[in-house]
Design a protein around this motif. Structure first.
Motif, PDB file in Angstrom:
ATOM      1  N   ARG A   1     -62.356 -29.862  48.487  1.00 32.72           N
ATOM      2  CA  ARG A   1     -62.265 -31.176  47.839  1.00 32.72           C
ATOM      3  C   ARG A   1     -62.340 -32.261  48.918  1.00 32.72           C
TER       4      ARG A   1
ATOM      5  N   THR B   1     -53.458 -28.192  50.317  1.00 29.24           N
ATOM      6  CA  THR B   1     -54.175 -28.419  51.569  1.00 29.24           C
ATOM      7  C   THR B   1     -53.778 -27.342  52.571  1.00 29.24           C
TER       8      THR B   1
ATOM      9  N   GLU C   1     -59.615 -27.201  45.834  1.00 27.75           N
ATOM     10  CA  GLU C   1     -59.442 -27.348  44.386  1.00 27.75           C
ATOM     11  C   GLU C   1     -58.378 -26.400  43.865  1.00 27.75           C
TER      12      GLU C   1
ATOM     13  N   SER D   1     -58.657 -29.941  52.045  1.00 25.24           N
ATOM     14  CA  SER D   1     -58.082 -29.988  50.694  1.00 25.24           C
ATOM     15  C   SER D   1     -58.907 -29.092  49.788  1.00 25.24           C
TER      16      SER D   1
ATOM     17  N   THR E   1     -68.775 -27.097  52.010  1.00 31.03           N
ATOM     18  CA  THR E   1     -68.313 -27.292  50.634  1.00 31.03           C
ATOM     19  C   THR E   1     -67.473 -26.131  50.113  1.00 31.03           C
TER      20      THR E   1
END
Length: 481
Positions: free
Chosen positions: A293, A354, A310, A308, A371
């Protein structure tokens, strides 16, 4: 394919024509996946047998001078069939703007002199993390089936690039020849001679551009030669014949686990087994993946990254723990031969979802392209970068992974980032599912990634005349226009 699979069962040598379900039986995902693989094997083999390995529909994938007048070249729209696999280019593009582009990498800039342009395609695994549309909102957005996706890239091979890669191929083959028995040396020497002759013929083709009629056949031989020294691996787990109690696991049993696993052994760093090639492994087929994220934040002073996520997973099997090795990855690494950066989880904030990853080496990676976060499970014997050095043996020396599972790499392989083997391990048999020969576990090439290549055109480029192309390959026109 790094999905959450129990095992992959398709074997073309078995000559199965279809999967037959039986009443009252459990349906496994492996059965469904094998039916799909059987169908694709038949269809692609039919296309190759009827027409050929590499061909374009009409003028598809024709290279030409970029009409915009840039230093790039254009690629026409249409269809190209590569080993029976359909590659689709929906609209005309250029080398730099093709649908599956290279990310910044000096090796893949359009060359300034001459070379060979070729098409490469492969199948990759796509999950709902990469393609959210796979989730069914009516079911609460749960993760169900994933997909296999055909991707292609037009690539360029200059003379220095070819020489560097074939040097590694020939180096691996020479190692095989050196340790081979006298009766096994002639076929290895034939391969070495073929690769050497192909390299010489390619050099002559570039020097004599636009060249002779046989130069396109030379280009095809060259692309095949890149796979002339694929690495070979064996896997095993030896039974303890004295252990008969299914409710306990002997300390001497080879596969000592209470869960079935699908081990994935994947090449991390490319090269030969001379200190360059490395591997990593996962007991879950590298399917424990998390969506990142926002952009990861690099702390230069501590060489750590704050990420971070999801989600942190649902349980111990699909989650993260401090001390585990993870890699930051994404399309930027899948579409270039660059190994993703690895780091070790040093801190987890489960409230904010996180984590902090401690990198072991300085890196110039642009983390904005990362990603996905992928967990790997190697632990004992790793080097400072978190990976295992490839060591090749033809003697009884094996590399232990965990719980009794061991692998061995045979002498003389050229290892490439992303290549992998799958080793299913089962509690019921306390063994691994692996092909056998009279001498024990078979040494087999990687299960993937299967990369398919076809020559598109020789090209020449100079400041005065711009681009010049000599097209390769067959074209097929529709029977009914």
């Amino acid at each position: 394919m790094n999905g959450d699979f129990a095992r992959v069962t398709f074997d073309s040598a078995a000559r199965f024509s279809r999967v037959l379900l039986q009443q009252g039986r459990i349906l496994l995902e492996a059965d469904f996946n094998e039916q799909s693989a059987i169908h694709h094997h038949f269809l692609r083999s039919l296309i190759v047998d009827l027409i050929g390995r590499h061909w374009r529909a009409g003028d598809s994938f024709t290279l030409a001078v970029d009409p915009q007048g840039t230093a790039d070249f254009s690629i026409s729209a249409g269809h190209f069939y590569l080993d029976g696999i359909l590659c689709e280019n929906d609209s005309a593009c250029s080398y730099a703007t093709q649908p599956w582009p290279y990310f910044p990498d000096a090796e893949h800039e359009p060359p300034t002199a001459g070379g060979l342009a070729y098409l490469e395609c492969w199948e990759r695994h796509v999950s709902a993390l990469q393609y959210p549309g796979l989730r069914e909102v009516a079911l609460g957005g749960i993760d169900t089936a994933s997909r296999a996706q055909i991707v292609w890239q037009v690539r360029v091979a200059s003379q220095p690039w070819v020489d560097a890669h074939l040097a590694l191929v020939l180096g691996a083959l020479q190692l095989r020849l050196a340790i081979a028995k006298p009766e096994d040396r002639p076929p290895i020497q034939l391969v070495i001679d073929h690769v050497t002759n192909t390299q010489t013929a390619f050099t002559n083709a570039l020097a004599n551009f636009p060249g002779a009629a046989g130069d396109c056949a030379t280009a095809g031989d060259l692309l095949d030669a890149l796979d002339a020294a694929r690495p070979l691996m064996r896997a095993r787990a030896v039974h303890d014949a004295t252990e008969d109690d299914p409710c306990s696991l002997s300390a001497d049993a080879a596969f000592r686990s209470r869960e079935n696993q699908l081990y994935r052994i994947e090449v991390h760093d490319s090269g030969l087994a001379d200190g360059h090639a490395t591997i990593k492994w996962s007991r879950e087929n590298a399917s424990v993946v998390f969506a990142i994220r926002g952009a990861p934040k690099l702390d230069v002073e501590s060489n750590s990254i704050s990420v971070s996520l999801e989600s942190l997973g649902h349980d111990h099997r699909t989650g993260l723990c401090e001390g585990q090795w993870v890699e930051l990855t994404g399309d930027a690494f899948e579409f270039t031969p660059v190994a993703p950066p690895l780091g070790q989880v040093s801190k987890i904030d489960r409230t904010r979802q996180t984590i902090v990853i401690q990198l072991q080496q300085k890196t110039t990676v642009d983390f904005a392209h990362c990603t996905l976060l992928k967990r790997w499970d190697q632990h004992d014997g790793v080097n400072a970068a978190g990976v295992l050095q490839v060591e090749e043996h033809n003697s009884p020396i094996w590399l232990p992974l965990e719980r009794g599972v061991e692998v061995q790499f045979r002498v003389g392989g050229y290892y490439r980032t992303g290549d992998y083997w799958l080793v299913p391990a089962r509690v019921a048999s306390r063994d691994v599912g692996w092909p056998q020969t009279a001498g024990g576990p078979a040494a087999i090439p990687p299960h993937g990634v299967q990369r398919h290549r076809a020559a598109l055109a020789y090209f020449k480029r100079d400041a005065a005349d711009g681009w010049e192309f000599g097209r390769c390959g067959c074209s097929m026109l529709p029977l009914c226009p």
